[in-house]
Design an enzyme around this catalytic site. Structure first.
Site, short mmCIF file in Angstrom:
data_model
loop_
_atom_site.label_atom_id
_atom_site.label_comp_id
_atom_site.label_asym_id
_atom_site.label_seq_id
_atom_site.Cartn_x
_atom_site.Cartn_y
_atom_site.Cartn_z
N PRO A 1 0.35 -1.27 -0.04
CA PRO A 1 0.00 -0.01 -0.40
C PRO A 1 1.08 1.44 0.04
CG PRO A 1 -0.96 -1.50 1.57
CD PRO A 1 0.64 -2.32 1.00
N CYS A 2 0.60 2.05 -1.02
CA CYS A 2 1.60 3.45 -1.27
C CYS A 2 0.99 4.72 -0.80
CB CYS A 2 1.92 3.36 -2.70
SG CYS A 2 0.90 3.69 -3.76
N GLN A 3 -0.92 4.30 -0.71
CA GLN A 3 -0.46 5.66 0.32
C GLN A 3 -0.39 6.90 1.14
OE1 GLN A 3 -2.70 2.65 -0.54
NE2 GLN A 3 -4.20 2.30 -1.43
N SER A 4 0.21 5.70 1.43
CA SER A 4 1.16 6.86 3.12
C SER A 4 2.19 7.55 3.25
CB SER A 4 1.42 5.34 3.84
OG SER A 4 0.34 4.84 4.71
N TYR A 5 2.52 7.05 1.31
CA TYR A 5 3.88 7.49 0.56
C TYR A 5 3.97 8.92 -0.88
CZ TYR A 5 5.27 4.16 3.49
OH TYR A 5 5.90 3.34 4.42
#
Length: 140
Positions: free
Chosen positions: A95-99
């Protein structure tokens, strides 16, 4: 070697004939994009893990789980790396939404999804594959 029946079909697949050019493991497999490309190159998926129900259903539809192959496991945090068949390549579309710079509320490592990058690191350290292929997102 493995502690449960959920892993047995993955171990069977890893030993199937004919022998592949290489083997790989998919963490955060999504609908199987890495698998599509890597199987076309002669690879064999020996383990997959995906938490999201709809993505896992699509993965099963794409790759015939239960009747023609193993089913992706769910939460990577509950997977013991020693239960996973050995593999040459680790892939991860974590999951890349945090970055990503496209998320104005991105919290990086300060949220649960951001912490999942440590699961990739855990698998890399414990399984020591020959290579890793991670999804690239701008701002990561």
């Amino acid at each position: 070697r493995s502690r449960g029946t959920a892993y047995a079909s993955w171990h069977a697949q890893s030993q199937a004939s004919p022998k592949p050019r290489f083997t790989f493991c998919e963490l955060f497999a999504g609908v199987g994009g890495f698998r599509l490309g890597l199987e076309a190159l002669g690879g064999r998926c020996v383990f997959a893990c995906e938490l999201q129900k709809r993505a896992r259903q699509t993965y099963l539809s794409n790759f015939g789980g239960t009747t023609q192959g193993p089913v992706p496991l769910g939460d990577i945090r509950s997977v013991a790396s020693q239960d996973v068949p050995s593999f040459d390549l680790l892939t991860a579309g974590f999951p890349c939404q945090s970055y990503t710079c496209y998320n104005s509320t991105a919290q990086g490592l300060d949220c649960d999804n951001g912490q999942l990058v440590y699961e990739v690191i855990r698998f890399l350290r414990e399984c020591q594959p020959l290579a890793a292929l991670l999804e690239n997102v701008q701002g990561l």
